[in-house]
Scaffold this active site. Structure first.
Site, short mmCIF file in Angstrom:
data_model
loop_
_atom_site.label_atom_id
_atom_site.label_comp_id
_atom_site.label_asym_id
_atom_site.label_seq_id
_atom_site.Cartn_x
_atom_site.Cartn_y
_atom_site.Cartn_z
N GLY A 122 0.79 -1.23 0.00
CA GLY A 122 0.00 0.00 0.00
C GLY A 122 0.83 1.28 0.00
O GLY A 122 0.27 2.37 0.03
N ASP A 138 0.51 6.44 -10.73
CA ASP A 138 -0.18 7.10 -9.61
C ASP A 138 0.83 7.84 -8.75
O ASP A 138 1.74 7.23 -8.17
CB ASP A 138 -0.90 6.01 -8.79
CG ASP A 138 -1.81 6.57 -7.71
OD1 ASP A 138 -1.81 7.80 -7.51
OD2 ASP A 138 -2.52 5.77 -7.07
N GLU A 178 -10.35 -0.72 -10.08
CA GLU A 178 -9.09 -1.12 -9.43
C GLU A 178 -9.28 -2.40 -8.61
O GLU A 178 -10.34 -2.63 -8.03
CB GLU A 178 -8.62 0.01 -8.50
CG GLU A 178 -7.30 -0.31 -7.82
CD GLU A 178 -6.69 0.89 -7.10
OE1 GLU A 178 -7.41 1.86 -6.81
OE2 GLU A 178 -5.47 0.82 -6.82
N HIS A 226 -11.77 3.86 -7.46
CA HIS A 226 -10.66 3.55 -6.56
C HIS A 226 -11.07 2.38 -5.69
O HIS A 226 -12.20 2.33 -5.19
CB HIS A 226 -10.37 4.77 -5.68
CG HIS A 226 -9.36 4.50 -4.61
ND1 HIS A 226 -9.63 4.70 -3.27
CD2 HIS A 226 -8.08 4.03 -4.68
CE1 HIS A 226 -8.54 4.39 -2.57
NE2 HIS A 226 -7.60 3.98 -3.39
N ALA A 227 -10.15 1.43 -5.51
CA ALA A 227 -10.46 0.31 -4.62
C ALA A 227 -9.17 -0.08 -3.90
O ALA A 227 -8.22 0.70 -3.87
CB ALA A 227 -11.04 -0.85 -5.40
N GLY A 228 -9.14 -1.28 -3.35
CA GLY A 228 -7.96 -1.70 -2.59
C GLY A 228 -8.20 -1.46 -1.12
O GLY A 228 -9.29 -1.72 -0.61
N GLU A 259 -2.43 9.48 -12.14
CA GLU A 259 -3.46 9.62 -11.10
C GLU A 259 -2.97 10.57 -10.01
O GLU A 259 -1.79 10.51 -9.63
CB GLU A 259 -3.70 8.22 -10.54
CG GLU A 259 -4.73 8.11 -9.45
CD GLU A 259 -5.00 6.63 -9.14
OE1 GLU A 259 -5.04 5.80 -10.08
OE2 GLU A 259 -5.18 6.30 -7.96
N ASN A 291 -0.09 10.02 -6.20
CA ASN A 291 -0.66 10.30 -4.87
C ASN A 291 -0.42 11.73 -4.37
O ASN A 291 0.00 11.94 -3.23
CB ASN A 291 -0.18 9.28 -3.85
CG ASN A 291 -0.83 7.92 -4.08
OD1 ASN A 291 -0.34 7.12 -4.88
ND2 ASN A 291 -1.97 7.67 -3.44
N ASP A 301 -14.98 6.78 -4.83
CA ASP A 301 -14.51 5.99 -3.69
C ASP A 301 -15.72 5.72 -2.80
O ASP A 301 -16.43 6.66 -2.40
CB ASP A 301 -13.44 6.78 -2.93
CG ASP A 301 -12.87 5.97 -1.79
OD1 ASP A 301 -11.68 5.62 -1.86
OD2 ASP A 301 -13.59 5.69 -0.82
N ASP A 312 3.05 4.47 -1.10
CA ASP A 312 3.13 5.35 -2.26
C ASP A 312 4.00 6.54 -1.92
O ASP A 312 4.59 6.60 -0.84
CB ASP A 312 1.72 5.75 -2.73
CG ASP A 312 0.95 6.56 -1.68
OD1 ASP A 312 1.51 7.52 -1.13
OD2 ASP A 312 -0.23 6.23 -1.42
N GLU A 330 -9.91 9.60 -5.45
CA GLU A 330 -9.90 8.82 -4.20
C GLU A 330 -9.88 9.73 -2.97
O GLU A 330 -10.31 9.32 -1.90
CB GLU A 330 -8.76 7.80 -4.16
CG GLU A 330 -7.38 8.39 -4.06
CD GLU A 330 -6.27 7.32 -4.11
OE1 GLU A 330 -6.21 6.59 -5.10
OE2 GLU A 330 -5.49 7.24 -3.15
N LYS A 340 3.21 2.86 -8.89
CA LYS A 340 3.34 4.08 -8.08
C LYS A 340 4.58 4.85 -8.52
O LYS A 340 5.64 4.24 -8.75
CB LYS A 340 3.49 3.70 -6.60
CG LYS A 340 2.26 3.05 -6.04
CD LYS A 340 1.20 4.10 -5.78
CE LYS A 340 -0.11 3.49 -5.39
NZ LYS A 340 -1.15 4.49 -5.19
C1 LIG Z 1 -2.26 4.52 0.75
C2 LIG Z 1 -2.97 3.75 -0.32
O1 LIG Z 1 -2.42 2.47 -0.45
C3 LIG Z 1 -2.95 4.44 -1.68
O2 LIG Z 1 -1.64 4.40 -2.16
C4 LIG Z 1 -3.86 3.74 -2.66
O3 LIG Z 1 -5.20 3.87 -2.24
C5 LIG Z 1 -3.69 4.22 -4.07
O4 LIG Z 1 -3.70 5.57 -4.22
C6 LIG Z 1 -4.52 3.54 -5.10
O5 LIG Z 1 -4.86 4.17 -6.07
O6 LIG Z 1 -4.79 2.35 -4.92
MG LIG Z 2 -4.44 6.18 -6.14
#
Ligand SMILES: C[C@H](O)[C@@H](O)[C@@H](O)[C@H](O)C(=O)O
Ligand SMILES: [Mg+2]
Length: 488
Positions: free
Chosen positions: A69, A295, A431, A400-402, A321, A297, A373, A71, A350, A267
């Site tokens: 996770g 991405d 995602e 956005h997911a994860g 992103e 961030n 999100d 970034d 996100e 990233k």
């Molecule tokens: C802190 C998180 O993992 C982010 O890096 C994550 O949500 C990311 O921006 C994404 O697009 O998945």
């Molecule tokens: Mg992101």
């Protein structure tokens, strides 16, 4: 730490009648409330029970230990959730579970905000809530004292999302349907009645929304069948977190290719030479045809974003992103203007506060891919308004997911979007991140790099009780051990 709310005497009861009127933000259309409840009943709705209990827990996973996770801005994230459970007096034992995604220490602040909102939910009939969902949404977001620390943004809005996600889970479970199906089957007028149009009527009125949804009814059955057979296309972010070594990146990328993934996100943003090296590795491995996204961030200033991305353009990213601050609408527009001629689109959302910022991003042509999100906006209600605005502007939504649980939730929204709103898969994908699904009772199912529509009733938000117990902060077994090790 767990905070439990037993049924309480409503705060309002203690107030003189004159004050009570002030305390209840009136729904914009309370007169039609009874009509809506009647419609609910007419639709054979199963909605029942009065909310008798709300609990919220601080659940954290030590993902930072493995660099998962990570970034350019969040170098040591512990994926976490404020986990809300609501119960009713309906004696069917059905609970509504809701989460909002947070990182580590941030969770304790969101837990406080959920507790501060709890009195709006307790002792309410679910029938009344969903019968006037717009009014209820507005009641939560217009609390005369809490809105000062928002409004509709930040901690208090994340908390609103957790609470409302639990309400949607409860409603869908009572109806015996997954949320996406509840939405797909819902009368367009009822869907529209869940949305607060305040601040967006200059681009989307209730009538516009209704028209879009009515058009979306055409060939809906075919699209539903298609989703059930093929699923919704996904991309993976799991291979290329910033804290991963090149070896880990190569190993995960090789595995993802074997598993059939064709779209990858990497990233970037901390160090240009590192980015060039890592993007070269991933592009070489996936070949020229497969899709690559980047991405940052929010790492850069506007000119820096343009300059940096000009250097990474040779790796042919579909999008960059969050190149800069999520609040900088005109900054995004400027970056977009400079990068679109290089074939690079702008994706963001996100950390977009609310529907108003999304509206302006769309108006300013500041993005080519819109990333909703499920936990940052005010749950399904506010996400509906953004899906409809995106449709109006013909901008593809790529959620956005994860995190923890975000895949579980957002799959419902994007599957509904395809079936009932966008009717298109062009330039669209959701995602996917391969972490922490094992802690959910109804985890996502990925097949051939696509999200297969969930079939269990609810919003897929319910966590396994043993996982919650183990990961509760700071008393869960996992944290007790980690904290003790830190002390020694
Ligand atoms: C802190 C998180 O993992 C982010 O890096 C994550 O949500 C990311 O921006 C994404 O697009 O998945
Ligand atoms: Mg992101």
């Amino acid at each position: 730490m767990s905070a439990l709310f037993a049924p309480t005497v409503p705060r309002l009861a203690a107030l003189p009648p004159s004050r009570r009127a002030l305390e209840i933000p009136t729904s914009p259309d309370r007169p039609v409330l009874t009509a809506r409840v009647a419609r609910l009943r007419g639709a054979g709705s199963m909605v029942r029970g009065r909310i008798s209990r709300l609990s919220v827990r601080d659940v954290r996973f030590p993902t930072s230990l493995g660099g998962h996770g990570s970034d350019a801005m969040h170098t040591d994230p512990d994926y976490s959730a404020a986990y809300v459970v609501i119960e009713t007096d309906a004696e069917d034992g059905i609970k509504g579970c809701g989460i909002t995604f947070t990182l580590g220490k941030g969770t304790e602040v969101v837990v406080c905000a959920v507790n501060a909102l709890a009195h709006h939910v307790l002792n309410k009939d679910l029938k009344d809530i969903v019968g006037d969902f717009r009014g209820f949404y507005r009641q939560l977001t217009s609390d005369g004292q809490l809105r000062w620390i928002g409004p509709e943004k930040g901690v208090v809005h994340l908390a609103t999302a957790a609470v409302l996600n639990a309400v949607w889970d409860l409603w869908a479970k009572q109806e015996g349907k997954p949320v996406w199906k509840l939405l797909v089957d819902m009368d367009p007028r009822m869907l529209v009645s869940c949305i607060d149009f305040r601040y967006i009527t200059d681009v989307l009125t209730e009538e516009d929304a209704l028209e879009i949804l009515q058009k979306g009814q055409v060939a809906k059955k075919e699209r539903e069948k298609q989703m059930l057979a093929q699923g919704y296309p996904a991309y993976t972010t799991s291979c290329a977190w910033l804290g991963y070594s090149d070896d880990t990146l190569k190993q995960l990328c090789a595995q993802a290719l074997k598993d059939g993934w064709t779209r990858f996100k990497v990233k970037v943003g901390a160090d240009l030479q590192d980015d060039v090296r890592r993007c070269q590795i991933i592009r070489d491995m996936i070949g020229p045809e497969k899709t690559l996204m980047m991405d940052a961030n929010q790492r850069w200033d506007v000119p820096e974003a343009v300059e940096w991305m000009s250097k990474l353009a040779k790796f042919k990213p579909l999008w960059i992103e969050e190149p800069t601050s999520p609040d900088d609408i005109l900054g995004h527009a400027a970056i977009s203007k400079a990068l679109v001629p290089l074939g690079i689109g702008i994706a963001t959302g996100e950390q977009c506060h609310n529907r108003v910022i999304f509206k302006q991003l769309l108006q300013a042509k500041a993005l080519q891919f819109l990333q909703i999100d499920s936990c940052r906006l005010g749950s399904v209600n506010e996400n509906l308004s953004v899906l409809l605005m995106a449709k109006k502007f013909e901008i593809p939504v790529c959620p956005h997911a994860g995190g923890v649980g975000l895949c579980e939730l957002v799959q419902h929204l994007i599957i509904f979007d395809y079936i009932s709103v966008s009717a298109s898969l062009k330039n669209r994908m959701c995602e996917y991140v391969d972490h922490l699904h094992e802690h959910f009772k109804y985890p996502v199912m990925i097949q051939r790099a696509s999200y297969m529509p969930p079939k269990d009733p609810g919003y897929s938000t319910e966590m396994k009780e043993e996982s919650v117990k183990k990961h509760q902060y700071p008393d869960g077994e996992v944290w007790k051990k980690l904290l003790a090790a830190q002390e020694n």
